[in-house]
Design an enzyme around this catalytic site. Structure first.
Site, PDB file in Angstrom:
ATOM      1  N   SER A  43     -28.625  14.319-117.618  1.00 44.82           N
ATOM      2  CA  SER A  43     -27.173  14.297-117.484  1.00 44.82           C
ATOM      3  C   SER A  43     -26.747  13.062-116.674  1.00 44.82           C
ATOM      4  O   SER A  43     -27.045  11.941-117.073  1.00 44.82           O
ATOM      5  CB  SER A  43     -26.678  15.598-116.864  1.00 44.82           C
ATOM      6  OG  SER A  43     -25.285  15.703-117.031  1.00 44.82           O
ATOM      7  N   ASP A 129     -25.533  19.616-127.805  1.00 45.53           N
ATOM      8  CA  ASP A 129     -24.938  19.335-126.495  1.00 45.53           C
ATOM      9  C   ASP A 129     -23.438  19.120-126.624  1.00 45.53           C
ATOM     10  O   ASP A 129     -22.980  18.213-127.313  1.00 45.53           O
ATOM     11  CB  ASP A 129     -25.603  18.098-125.894  1.00 45.53           C
ATOM     12  CG  ASP A 129     -25.298  17.894-124.424  1.00 45.53           C
ATOM     13  OD1 ASP A 129     -24.304  18.432-123.920  1.00 45.53           O
ATOM     14  OD2 ASP A 129     -26.070  17.163-123.777  1.00 45.53           O
ATOM     15  N   HIS A 158     -27.140  21.261-123.352  1.00 39.51           N
ATOM     16  CA  HIS A 158     -27.212  20.238-122.304  1.00 39.51           C
ATOM     17  C   HIS A 158     -28.439  20.496-121.420  1.00 39.51           C
ATOM     18  O   HIS A 158     -28.331  20.677-120.212  1.00 39.51           O
ATOM     19  CB  HIS A 158     -25.912  20.242-121.493  1.00 39.51           C
ATOM     20  CG  HIS A 158     -25.742  19.033-120.635  1.00 39.51           C
ATOM     21  ND1 HIS A 158     -25.698  17.759-121.139  1.00 39.51           N
ATOM     22  CD2 HIS A 158     -25.606  18.904-119.300  1.00 39.51           C
ATOM     23  CE1 HIS A 158     -25.535  16.901-120.149  1.00 39.51           C
ATOM     24  NE2 HIS A 158     -25.482  17.569-119.026  1.00 39.51           N
TER      25      HIS A 158
END
Length: 177
Positions: A43, A129, A158
């Protein structure tokens, strides 16, 4: 696109400088080997690992997962959750600033920075995602330099599966000796 001027007030300017400085710290450790430093993360940390690999040519490898901070215009158009919604909310309030916003963000965009990468990369993307859509990470991957590989995880959102984390650690261990 108009030219935007960055200033010392941009958070990611400092964050990216810290990524470069982190290499210097890691390389200076008595037990460290300056030729065996890599950047990885998921991320936001994935986006920072792209920036580190782009801005610090001495890195031996990089391995971003579900990278944030890539191809800003695309996720603002399609994201249904996560941090890109903040940009969308800002532009709803001040639509006349759209060009300025994206011009400024282009300086911090992993897609643009990736062209500077020389170190080998082992990337991953969750195909489902909705926080950092796969097309955004793939834009950075496709622009990236150096030897690279990407793994697409069809059923991941994610996150990455544990098997990827293990493969990534093996890949980095092989690369770093």
């Amino acid at each position: 696109m108009s030219k935007a001027r960055t200033s010392g007030t941009h958070y990611y300017r400092g964050a990216y400088a810290d990524c470069v400085r982190a290499y210097d710290v890691a390389a200076s450790l008595d037990f460290g080997d300056p030729g065996c430093v890599a950047a990885t993360g998921e991320s936001q940390r994935g986006g920072l690992s792209i920036a580190a690999a782009a801005l610090e040519p001495r890195l031996a490898a990089h391995a971003p997962d579900s990278a944030f901070l890539c191809n800003f215009e695309r996720p603002v158009q399609i994201s249904t959750s996560g941090p890109y919604l903040e940009i969308e909310a800002y532009l709803r309030r001040w639509p006349e600033k759209e060009e300025q916003v994206f011009a400024t963000l282009s300086y911090f965009d992993g897609m643009n920075l990736a062209t500077l990468i020389k170190a080998p990369g082992f990337w991953s993307v969750g195909a489902s995602d909705d926080v950092c859509p796969p097309s955004t990470t793939m834009a950075a991957f496709n622009h990236g330099g150096g030897e690279k590989e990407v793994r697409l995880y069809r059923f991941c959102y994610h996150e990455v599966p544990e098997t990827h984390e293990l493969a990534k650690m093996r890949r980095l261990a092989d690369r770093l000796g």
